[in-house]
Design a protein around this motif. Structure first.
Motif, PDB file in Angstrom:
ATOM      1  N   ALA A  40     -52.529 -42.298-117.042  1.00 30.21           N
ATOM      2  CA  ALA A  40     -51.447 -42.833-115.919  1.00 30.21           C
ATOM      3  C   ALA A  40     -50.370 -43.089-117.172  1.00 30.21           C
ATOM      4  O   ALA A  40     -49.178 -43.468-116.870  1.00 30.21           O
ATOM      5  N   MET A  41     -51.401 -44.124-117.623  1.00 27.44           N
ATOM      6  CA  MET A  41     -50.592 -44.815-119.146  1.00 27.44           C
ATOM      7  C   MET A  41     -49.648 -43.169-120.546  1.00 27.44           C
ATOM      8  O   MET A  41     -48.933 -43.902-121.112  1.00 27.44           O
ATOM      9  N   ARG A  42     -49.844 -42.456-120.245  1.00 29.39           N
ATOM     10  CA  ARG A  42     -49.340 -40.873-120.886  1.00 29.39           C
ATOM     11  C   ARG A  42     -48.376 -41.348-119.892  1.00 29.39           C
ATOM     12  O   ARG A  42     -46.839 -40.888-120.474  1.00 29.39           O
ATOM     13  N   LEU A  43     -48.474 -41.236-118.852  1.00 33.63           N
ATOM     14  CA  LEU A  43     -46.967 -40.930-117.925  1.00 33.63           C
ATOM     15  C   LEU A  43     -46.135 -42.095-118.106  1.00 33.63           C
ATOM     16  O   LEU A  43     -44.904 -41.797-118.317  1.00 33.63           O
ATOM     17  N   LEU A  44     -46.345 -43.749-117.892  1.00 32.89           N
ATOM     18  CA  LEU A  44     -46.102 -44.331-118.033  1.00 32.89           C
ATOM     19  C   LEU A  44     -45.134 -44.411-120.145  1.00 32.89           C
ATOM     20  O   LEU A  44     -43.824 -44.776-119.969  1.00 32.89           O
ATOM     21  N   LYS A  45     -46.179 -43.857-121.059  1.00 33.39           N
ATOM     22  CA  LYS A  45     -45.110 -44.516-122.325  1.00 33.39           C
ATOM     23  C   LYS A  45     -44.293 -42.735-122.220  1.00 33.39           C
ATOM     24  O   LYS A  45     -43.136 -43.037-122.724  1.00 33.39           O
ATOM     25  N   GLY A  46     -44.997 -41.785-121.579  1.00 37.20           N
ATOM     26  CA  GLY A  46     -44.012 -40.675-122.011  1.00 37.20           C
ATOM     27  C   GLY A  46     -42.351 -40.326-121.052  1.00 37.20           C
ATOM     28  O   GLY A  46     -41.541 -40.517-121.943  1.00 37.20           O
ATOM     29  N   SER A  47     -42.921 -40.621-119.632  1.00 36.83           N
ATOM     30  CA  SER A  47     -41.661 -40.397-118.707  1.00 36.83           C
ATOM     31  C   SER A  47     -40.954 -41.522-118.562  1.00 36.83           C
ATOM     32  O   SER A  47     -40.444 -41.359-118.019  1.00 36.83           O
ATOM     33  N   ARG A  48     -42.035 -42.331-118.491  1.00 38.73           N
ATOM     34  CA  ARG A  48     -40.847 -44.373-117.834  1.00 38.73           C
ATOM     35  C   ARG A  48     -40.206 -44.518-118.676  1.00 38.73           C
ATOM     36  O   ARG A  48     -40.073 -45.981-119.166  1.00 38.73           O
ATOM     37  N   GLY A  49     -41.065 -44.470-120.066  1.00 37.21           N
ATOM     38  CA  GLY A  49     -40.341 -45.271-121.062  1.00 37.21           C
ATOM     39  C   GLY A  49     -41.171 -46.294-121.341  1.00 37.21           C
ATOM     40  O   GLY A  49     -40.004 -46.825-122.142  1.00 37.21           O
ATOM     41  N   PHE A  50     -41.877 -47.065-121.398  1.00 37.61           N
ATOM     42  CA  PHE A  50     -43.078 -48.144-121.751  1.00 37.61           C
ATOM     43  C   PHE A  50     -42.683 -47.636-123.231  1.00 37.61           C
ATOM     44  O   PHE A  50     -43.842 -47.275-123.433  1.00 37.61           O
ATOM     45  N   ASP A  51     -41.863 -48.174-123.949  1.00 28.86           N
ATOM     46  CA  ASP A  51     -42.287 -48.000-125.509  1.00 28.86           C
ATOM     47  C   ASP A  51     -43.216 -48.906-126.137  1.00 28.86           C
ATOM     48  O   ASP A  51     -43.406 -49.080-127.384  1.00 28.86           O
ATOM     49  N   LEU A  52     -43.409 -50.330-125.775  1.00 30.73           N
ATOM     50  CA  LEU A  52     -43.648 -51.669-126.456  1.00 30.73           C
ATOM     51  C   LEU A  52     -44.764 -52.204-125.101  1.00 30.73           C
ATOM     52  O   LEU A  52     -45.168 -52.039-124.568  1.00 30.73           O
ATOM     53  N   LEU A  53     -46.081 -52.497-125.806  1.00 27.57           N
ATOM     54  CA  LEU A  53     -47.060 -52.569-125.279  1.00 27.57           C
ATOM     55  C   LEU A  53     -46.675 -54.243-126.167  1.00 27.57           C
ATOM     56  O   LEU A  53     -47.209 -54.389-126.944  1.00 27.57           O
ATOM     57  N   VAL A  54     -47.226 -55.123-125.266  1.00 22.54           N
ATOM     58  CA  VAL A  54     -46.068 -56.119-125.451  1.00 22.54           C
ATOM     59  C   VAL A  54     -47.877 -57.052-125.366  1.00 22.54           C
ATOM     60  O   VAL A  54     -48.004 -57.984-126.494  1.00 22.54           O
ATOM     61  N   ASP A  55     -49.007 -56.500-124.502  1.00 20.77           N
ATOM     62  CA  ASP A  55     -50.524 -57.837-125.418  1.00 20.77           C
ATOM     63  C   ASP A  55     -51.421 -56.954-124.370  1.00 20.77           C
ATOM     64  O   ASP A  55     -51.110 -56.415-123.192  1.00 20.77           O
ATOM     65  N   VAL A  56     -52.363 -56.682-124.850  1.00 21.96           N
ATOM     66  CA  VAL A  56     -54.086 -56.538-124.229  1.00 21.96           C
ATOM     67  C   VAL A  56     -54.508 -57.221-124.215  1.00 21.96           C
ATOM     68  O   VAL A  56     -55.078 -58.172-125.491  1.00 21.96           O
ATOM     69  N   THR A  57     -55.106 -57.510-122.368  1.00 21.66           N
ATOM     70  CA  THR A  57     -56.725 -59.044-122.934  1.00 21.66           C
ATOM     71  C   THR A  57     -57.025 -58.541-121.595  1.00 21.66           C
ATOM     72  O   THR A  57     -57.027 -58.084-120.735  1.00 21.66           O
ATOM     73  N   CYS A  58     -58.246 -59.377-121.415  1.00 18.50           N
ATOM     74  CA  CYS A  58     -59.133 -59.488-120.424  1.00 18.50           C
ATOM     75  C   CYS A  58     -59.184 -60.591-119.659  1.00 18.50           C
ATOM     76  O   CYS A  58     -59.037 -62.273-119.896  1.00 18.50           O
ATOM     77  N   VAL A  59     -59.899 -60.513-118.444  1.00 24.99           N
ATOM     78  CA  VAL A  59     -60.490 -61.416-117.800  1.00 24.99           C
ATOM     79  C   VAL A  59     -61.526 -61.375-116.958  1.00 24.99           C
ATOM     80  O   VAL A  59     -62.057 -60.248-116.496  1.00 24.99           O
ATOM     81  N   ASP A  60     -62.168 -63.013-117.517  1.00 24.10           N
ATOM     82  CA  ASP A  60     -63.852 -62.392-116.646  1.00 24.10           C
ATOM     83  C   ASP A  60     -63.941 -63.412-115.829  1.00 24.10           C
ATOM     84  O   ASP A  60     -63.486 -64.566-115.909  1.00 24.10           O
ATOM     85  N   TYR A  61     -63.765 -62.574-114.511  1.00 24.11           N
ATOM     86  CA  TYR A  61     -63.843 -62.984-112.930  1.00 24.11           C
ATOM     87  C   TYR A  61     -65.292 -63.654-112.294  1.00 24.11           C
ATOM     88  O   TYR A  61     -65.197 -63.581-111.682  1.00 24.11           O
ATOM     89  N   LEU A  62     -66.164 -64.055-113.404  1.00 27.73           N
ATOM     90  CA  LEU A  62     -67.672 -64.553-113.196  1.00 27.73           C
ATOM     91  C   LEU A  62     -67.721 -65.375-112.204  1.00 27.73           C
ATOM     92  O   LEU A  62     -68.621 -65.170-111.314  1.00 27.73           O
ATOM     93  N   LYS A  63     -67.540 -66.218-112.107  1.00 29.43           N
ATOM     94  CA  LYS A  63     -66.822 -67.316-111.256  1.00 29.43           C
ATOM     95  C   LYS A  63     -65.465 -67.729-110.385  1.00 29.43           C
ATOM     96  O   LYS A  63     -65.064 -68.921-110.312  1.00 29.43           O
ATOM     97  N   TYR A  64     -64.463 -66.673-110.572  1.00 29.42           N
ATOM     98  CA  TYR A  64     -63.783 -66.742-109.953  1.00 29.42           C
ATOM     99  C   TYR A  64     -63.996 -66.585-108.696  1.00 29.42           C
ATOM    100  O   TYR A  64     -64.708 -65.532-107.334  1.00 29.42           O
ATOM    101  N   ARG A  65     -63.114 -67.319-107.826  1.00 29.88           N
ATOM    102  CA  ARG A  65     -63.377 -67.229-105.956  1.00 29.88           C
ATOM    103  C   ARG A  65     -62.887 -65.976-105.365  1.00 29.88           C
ATOM    104  O   ARG A  65     -61.853 -65.657-105.686  1.00 29.88           O
ATOM    105  N   ASP A  66     -63.862 -65.643-104.472  1.00 27.29           N
ATOM    106  CA  ASP A  66     -63.316 -64.006-104.152  1.00 27.29           C
ATOM    107  C   ASP A  66     -63.199 -62.424-105.027  1.00 27.29           C
ATOM    108  O   ASP A  66     -63.024 -61.898-104.167  1.00 27.29           O
ATOM    109  N   ALA A  67     -63.981 -62.574-106.000  1.00 31.68           N
ATOM    110  CA  ALA A  67     -63.640 -61.869-107.042  1.00 31.68           C
ATOM    111  C   ALA A  67     -65.011 -60.336-106.705  1.00 31.68           C
ATOM    112  O   ALA A  67     -66.294 -60.741-106.439  1.00 31.68           O
ATOM    113  N   ALA A  68     -64.434 -59.011-106.472  1.00 26.30           N
ATOM    114  CA  ALA A  68     -64.947 -58.108-106.474  1.00 26.30           C
ATOM    115  C   ALA A  68     -64.773 -57.319-107.841  1.00 26.30           C
ATOM    116  O   ALA A  68     -66.118 -56.423-107.730  1.00 26.30           O
TER     117      ALA A  68
END
Lengths: 185, 406
Positions: A40-68
């Protein structure tokens, strides 16, 4: 949702199948499965022109309400030509905390992924230099996980090769040795 | 022996014997802050550089999960402490997006003005320190004299020079007084003279130009591929500027240009910052004369922003709102959602990814730090240049270690 976003979703659907999308206050988001991420990322970068990766981050949903799921990886992408923005999310669960690295597509991912690894322990398969970046190399915990306390766990428990005296019969003996050492000096 | 014959690892090591390793930092006058570089040198030429960071890591993002939406602004002050107000504006911009608050026109203008003052202050430091590192001491003093004037404006406005913590959810802690406006007007009047002087000092200075032109060249493709934004990207020909591309606050109202250079070297980054200060001045000139009248905070009845003390003590609505927002079991109405909002900070795109969980405290407060992303570029910028170019490249990237490590 802008017309650009609609086209992007259409292209993603054709290549990788239906994916849950959502919108909140103008942010458009798509959830991609762990196995289809690279494609999917190859497609986004290649044919949809998303040339800037603004940020990569993560969220830990351990204590989040209704998190699956336990972790949610977040990739913020931008297209510098059309100013289209897209938030790509990948949900991860233990024990399979590994995703392919985005380094071959955006080399800016190098340090961003290292930080996510350092703070959350997510492994990026194929990353050229996946080491801790902000925490010392000997550190063993992942500090931004929700089961890690704000005050930390003390240097004795989280550094490799460092053993604190256990609170048993020997402990007294060790303390006294240390004290005498200091007195002698 | 044919050229293509493979060489063993031991042989590679022995061939690299003449290279020697130099530790640059963590405490070094030219790093200005605490960061370490391990340089591999061939004589005076840098073969490779390995950044080693984390010395100032103090868990700002972890603290963001334990301080409420108003308290955390004091932490954002300490990220990029060269332009703290820009961080305040970015943080509360993201929080207000999450909470769905539309701030008042006067608040928008004041935030725009302080952001532009912060931009000038930041660019003065980065060009000034870069000048200092390559030997232009007078230039540095000119820059710091004007920074002092900006600090004075912030002190008059908020009582704090360095860490104003100016914004609040849905508004500002302090309104402009006539004295602040007068001081900003005086600054706008006097600053162009200093800027002219500064440009005359360095733009055609043989030593400065020789030391910065052609050093640390970044191409346009590399810059976007490595996620760089802001002056670093614009010096390489990228025209992206969030003030124009995604107008936030009151930027759509003003006439200004996005500066852009194509060379992509240290001199281009210096030159671009000087040009951006003139554009910031243009925005300031237009904004300060057109600040709309009206309140700086959203209405008390909306229960979104802390009322001022007069309202708390003299009106029942103020008392109730204060109570509702301050008590631990009440507080803001936060959706269980996540959002990202960014501003064009002096250093590049500064954004916050905020996750709300219904409580008064962010579930996750991720900062997208431009310094962190730009410092990753350093090894490829310095490779092949001399040891004395290290400080020029570092200065041109404007690395603030507090934001780098958070």
């Amino acid at each position: 949702m802008t017309p650009d976003n609609a086209t992007t979703f259409e292209a993603l659907k054709i290549r990788c199948g239906q994916m849950p999308t959502s919108e909140f206050r103008g942010d458009t988001r798509v959830v991609i499965g762990q196995d289809k991420l690279l494609e999917a990322m190859r497609l986004l970068k290649g044919s949809r022109g998303f040339d800037l990766l603004v940020d990569v981050t993560c969220v830990d949903y351990l204590k989040y309400r209704d998190a699956a799921h336990r972790f949610g990886l977040v990739y913020l992408l931008a297209n510098t030509a059309t100013n289209e923005r897209l938030t790509v999310r990948v949900y991860l669960d233990e024990p399979e905390l590994a995703v392919p690295t985005m380094f071959p597509l955006w080399s800016g991912a190098e340090w961003l992924e290292r930080e996510v690894y350092d703070m959350f322990g997510i492994e990026f398969v194929g990353h050229p230099d996946l080491r801790r970046i902000l925490m010392p190399d000997e550190f063993t915990a992942f500090p931004l996980r929700k089961d890690y306390p704000l005050q930390g766990r003390g240097s004795g428990t989280i550094f490799k090769g460092f053993r604190e005296p256990r609170p048993d019969a020997n402990a007294l003996c060790i303390v006294s040795v240390r004290l005498s050492f200091h007195v002698d000096r | 022996m044919s050229i293509a014959e493979p060489i063993s690892e031991a042989e590679v090591e022995s061939r690299e014997d003449y290279l020697w390793t130099l530790n640059f930092g963590p405490q070094h006058p030219a790093t200005h802050t605490t960061l370490r570089l391990v340089l591999k040198l061939d004589g005076e030429r840098v073969v490779d550089a390995t950044p080693d960071i984390g010395f100032l890591h103090s868990g700002f993002e972890k603290e963001g999960e334990h301080l409420d939406y108003n308290q955390y602004v004091t932490i954002t002050d300490r990220m990029n402490y060269i332009s703290p107000v820009a961080n305040n504006v970015a943080w509360h911009g993201a929080v207000e997006k999450l909470l769905g608050i539309e701030i008042t026109p006067r608040c928008k203008y004041i935030r725009t003005i302080v952001s532009e003052l912060a931009r000038i202050s930041d660019h003065l430091l980065s060009t000034g320190a870069m000048g200092l590192d390559v030997g232009a001491f007078t230039f540095f003093l000119y820059a710091f004299y004007q920074r002092e004037v900006i600090y004075d404006i912030f002190e008059t406005l908020s009582g704090q020079r360095f860490h104003p913590s100016l914004t609040r959810v849905g508004g500002l802690a302090y309104d402009f007084t006539p004295l602040v406006i007068e001081k900003i007007r005086t600054f706008i009047k006097n600053f162009p003279v200093t800027l002219d002087d500064m440009e005359r000092l360095l733009n055609r200075n043989r030593i400065f130009v020789d030391r910065t032109k052609g050093v640390g060249v970044l191409t346009k493709e590399r810059v976007t591929n490595r996620s760089a934004t802001g002056p670093v990207a614009r010096a390489s020909g990228v025209t992206r500027d969030l003030r124009k591309d995604e107008p936030y606050l009151a930027y759509a109202d003003f006439d200004f240009q996005v500066c852009c250079a194509t060379a992509g070297d240290c001199f281009a980054r210096y030159y671009l910052r000087m040009a951006e200060m003139r554009e910031s001045l243009k925005i300031l000139t237009q904004a300060i004369e057109n600040v709309p009248a009206g309140p700086i905070n959203v209405g008390v009845d909306e229960r979104k922003t802390l009322p001022n003390k007069a309202q708390v003590y003299q009106t029942i609505e103020g008392t109730i709102t204060h109570f509702e927002l301050v008590m631990a079991n009440r507080g803001f109405e936060v959706p269980t959602e996540e959002t990202y909002a960014a501003i064009e900070s002096p250093n590049g795109e500064l954004g916050f990814y905020v996750v709300g969980d219904g409580s008064n405290v962010a579930y996750r407060a991720r900062c997208r730090p431009p310094s962190y992303i730009h410092f990753a570029l350093f090894p490829e910028l310095i490779r092949g240049h001399t040891l004395s170019d290290v400080v020029a490249v570092l200065g041109s990237l404007n690395i603030i270690a507090a934001e780098l490590d958070r």
